[in-house]
Scaffold this motif. Structure first.
Motif, PDB file in Angstrom:
ATOM      1  N   VAL A   1     109.276  44.325   6.315  1.00 40.09           N
ATOM      2  CA  VAL A   1     107.882  43.897   6.386  1.00 40.09           C
ATOM      3  C   VAL A   1     107.158  44.407   5.139  1.00 40.09           C
ATOM      4  CG1 VAL A   1     105.739  43.977   7.689  1.00 40.09           C
ATOM      5  CG2 VAL A   1     107.933  43.927   8.900  1.00 40.09           C
ATOM      6  N   ALA A   2     106.696  43.485   4.322  1.00 38.16           N
ATOM      7  CA  ALA A   2     105.966  43.829   3.104  1.00 38.16           C
ATOM      8  C   ALA A   2     104.480  43.849   3.418  1.00 38.16           C
ATOM      9  CB  ALA A   2     106.271  42.828   2.002  1.00 38.16           C
ATOM     10  N   ALA A   3     103.900  45.023   3.383  1.00 35.92           N
ATOM     11  CA  ALA A   3     102.473  45.192   3.665  1.00 35.92           C
ATOM     12  C   ALA A   3     101.861  46.065   2.578  1.00 35.92           C
ATOM     13  CB  ALA A   3     102.273  45.809   5.044  1.00 35.92           C
TER      14      ALA A   3
ATOM     15  N   ARG B   1     105.731  41.087  -3.582  1.00 31.45           N
ATOM     16  CA  ARG B   1     105.436  39.663  -3.710  1.00 31.45           C
ATOM     17  C   ARG B   1     105.910  39.131  -5.066  1.00 31.45           C
ATOM     18  NH1 ARG B   1     100.080  39.747  -2.871  1.00 31.45           N
ATOM     19  NH2 ARG B   1      99.618  39.734  -5.073  1.00 31.45           N
ATOM     20  N   ASP B   2     105.803  39.950  -6.086  1.00 33.02           N
ATOM     21  CA  ASP B   2     106.261  39.528  -7.408  1.00 33.02           C
ATOM     22  C   ASP B   2     107.774  39.352  -7.455  1.00 33.02           C
ATOM     23  OD1 ASP B   2     103.668  39.525  -8.328  1.00 33.02           O
ATOM     24  OD2 ASP B   2     103.781  41.558  -9.157  1.00 33.02           O
ATOM     25  N   MET B   3     108.477  39.936  -6.489  1.00 33.66           N
ATOM     26  CA  MET B   3     109.930  39.798  -6.439  1.00 33.66           C
ATOM     27  C   MET B   3     110.355  38.562  -5.654  1.00 33.66           C
ATOM     28  SD  MET B   3     110.732  43.840  -5.728  1.00 33.66           S
ATOM     29  CE  MET B   3     112.514  43.586  -5.556  1.00 33.66           C
ATOM     30  N   ALA B   4     109.394  37.826  -5.106  1.00 32.49           N
ATOM     31  CA  ALA B   4     109.693  36.593  -4.361  1.00 32.49           C
ATOM     32  C   ALA B   4     108.818  35.467  -4.882  1.00 32.49           C
ATOM     33  CB  ALA B   4     109.471  36.813  -2.867  1.00 32.49           C
TER      34      ALA B   4
ATOM     35  N   ALA C   1     107.605  34.186   4.725  1.00 32.23           N
ATOM     36  CA  ALA C   1     108.889  34.888   4.824  1.00 32.23           C
ATOM     37  C   ALA C   1     109.953  34.228   3.955  1.00 32.23           C
ATOM     38  CB  ALA C   1     109.360  34.934   6.270  1.00 32.23           C
ATOM     39  N   GLN C   2     110.870  35.067   3.494  1.00 35.50           N
ATOM     40  CA  GLN C   2     112.039  34.607   2.754  1.00 35.50           C
ATOM     41  C   GLN C   2     113.215  35.476   3.178  1.00 35.50           C
ATOM     42  OE1 GLN C   2     111.965  33.547  -1.595  1.00 35.50           O
ATOM     43  NE2 GLN C   2     113.211  35.395  -1.768  1.00 35.50           N
ATOM     44  N   GLY C   3     114.197  34.831   3.824  1.00 33.76           N
ATOM     45  CA  GLY C   3     115.305  35.619   4.345  1.00 33.76           C
ATOM     46  C   GLY C   3     114.814  36.620   5.366  1.00 33.76           C
ATOM     47  N   ARG C   4     115.104  37.895   5.147  1.00 30.39           N
ATOM     48  CA  ARG C   4     114.671  38.946   6.068  1.00 30.39           C
ATOM     49  C   ARG C   4     113.391  39.635   5.625  1.00 30.39           C
ATOM     50  NH1 ARG C   4     120.475  41.967   7.303  1.00 30.39           N
ATOM     51  NH2 ARG C   4     121.381  40.306   8.572  1.00 30.39           N
ATOM     52  N   LEU C   5     112.745  39.110   4.585  1.00 28.05           N
ATOM     53  CA  LEU C   5     111.519  39.694   4.050  1.00 28.05           C
ATOM     54  C   LEU C   5     110.326  38.877   4.535  1.00 28.05           C
ATOM     55  CD1 LEU C   5     110.023  41.617   2.059  1.00 28.05           C
ATOM     56  CD2 LEU C   5     110.518  39.929   0.269  1.00 28.05           C
TER      57      LEU C   5
ATOM     58  N   ALA D   1      99.070  41.411   1.264  1.00 25.54           N
ATOM     59  CA  ALA D   1     100.251  41.017   0.493  1.00 25.54           C
ATOM     60  C   ALA D   1     100.554  39.537   0.678  1.00 25.54           C
ATOM     61  CB  ALA D   1     101.459  41.854   0.907  1.00 25.54           C
ATOM     62  N   ALA D   2     100.175  38.977   1.826  1.00 30.51           N
ATOM     63  CA  ALA D   2     100.446  37.574   2.143  1.00 30.51           C
ATOM     64  C   ALA D   2      99.260  36.668   1.863  1.00 30.51           C
ATOM     65  CB  ALA D   2     100.845  37.436   3.616  1.00 30.51           C
TER      66      ALA D   2
END
Length: 250
Positions: free
Chosen positions: A8-10, A18-21, A138-142, A148-149
Motif C-alpha cells: 500500500v503506497a500512502a 508513484r514515480d516508479m509506476a 493499482a498495478q500488480g500488488r501495488l 499518493a493516488a
C-alpha cells in the motif's frame, strides 16, 4: 521471507513510489501556488475548534486550522498556513518572514501574536500542491491511496477524508471472499466516481482562492456567502465539506 500479498503506497502528494509506476499516471502537474506552514500552540486563541481563514483577494490566504492535541506536547494546537506563489517557497528567507508578518498584521492583526515564537524562516515548512490523477489505483500488488493516488489543492480540505475513505474501502474489499487482484479491481471501481467529483471540484475552485485572478476573488466574495444561506446550495456545500457528496446528481 514470504512474498507480500499487497503493498500500500500512502506516501503523499510527492510520492516517490508513484514515480516508479509511470504507466498508472494520467496527470500530476504541480500547482503554481503553495504555502508555508507550522504548528502553533492555541492556548491564547479563542477559536480552537473552528477553522478560520483570511484572504487578500486570491493572492493571499492565511489560515488557522485546529488540529487537536499532540502526543509530545500539552495543550491544543493549530496549523498556521500562508499561501505563496510556488516560486517564492524555495527562497523563503528572513526578509520573506518579515513580509509575512507585515501582511498578517494588515489582513488579520488578531492572529499576529500567535507568530511571536516564530523567529526563523526554518521554523516554517514548505508545501507544494499537485493535481494527481491515476488511470487506475493499482498495478500488480501495488495500490495507491490518499494523496499518493489523488492529490488535490487544499481548498476543499478533503485530503485526510479521502485517504481515510480509501483505507476503509480497501479494507472492505480485501475482507470479501475474493483474490487480491479482483479486490483491487473492485476497489478502483467503487472509489472512482466519488473521487472524480472532488478532483473536479478542487480543480474548478482553486483559482477562486489561489491565483492572480482578482476578478474571481470578487465573485467569490459576492457569491459564496449568499449561496451558503440558500437551503439547497447550503446542503450541497455541507455534503462537499464533509466528504459525503458521492456523485454530481444525487
Amino acid at each position: 521471507m514470504a512474498p507480500s500479498i499487497l503493498i500500500v503506497a500512502a506516501d503523499g502528494a510527492q510520492s516517490a513510489l508513484r514515480d516508479m509506476a509511470p504507466a498508472l499516471v494520467r496527470r500530476q502537474p504541480v500547482y503554481p501556488w503553495g504555502a508555508v506552514w507550522c504548528l502553533l500552540p492555541g492556548e491564547c486563541w479563542a477559536h480552537v475548534d473552528v477553522l478560520q481563514q483570511r484572504y487578500g483577494g486570491a493572492r493571499e490566504m492565511i489560515g488557522l486550522l485546529p488540529v487537536g492535541r499532540r502526543v509530545d506536547r500539552d495543550g491544543r494546537w493549530l496549523t498556521f498556513y500562508f499561501s505563496l506563489p510556488g516560486a517564492q517557497l524555495e527562497g523563503f528567507d528572513a526578509a520573506a518572514l518579515d513580509r509575512l508578518r507585515e501582511r498578517v498584521a494588515v489582513l488579520w492583526p488578531e492572529a499576529l501574536p500567535l507568530l511571536a515564537s516564530i523567529d526563523s524562516p526554518q521554523q516554517l515548512n514548505r508545501a507544494r500542491y499537485r493535481d494527481v490523477q491515476l488511470r487506475r489505483p493499482a498495478q500488480g500488488r501495488l495500490v495507491f491511496i490518499g494523496d499518493a493516488a489523488h492529490a488535490m489543492s487544499p481548498q476543499l480540505g478533503q485530503g485526510v477524508n479521502m485517504a481515510l475513505l480509501d483505507a476503509a474501502m480497501l479494507a472492505d474489499v480485501l475482507a470479501e471472499d475474493t483474490t487480491p487482484a479482483a479486490a483491487l479491481r473492485v476497489y478502483g471501481q467503487r472509489r472512482r466516481a466519488h473521487l472524480a467529483v472532488y478532483q473536479r471540484l478542487s480543480r474548478w475552485l482553486t483559482p477562486f482562492f489561489q491565483s492572480e485572478r482578482d476578478g474571481l476573488a470578487r465573485l467569490r466574495d459576492l457569491g459564496f456567502g449568499p449561496l451558503a444561506r440558500m437551503p439547497l446550495a447550503r446542503s450541497q456545500m455541507l455534503k462537499i465539506l464533509t466528504g459525503t457528496k458521492m456523485s454530481w446528481w444525487r
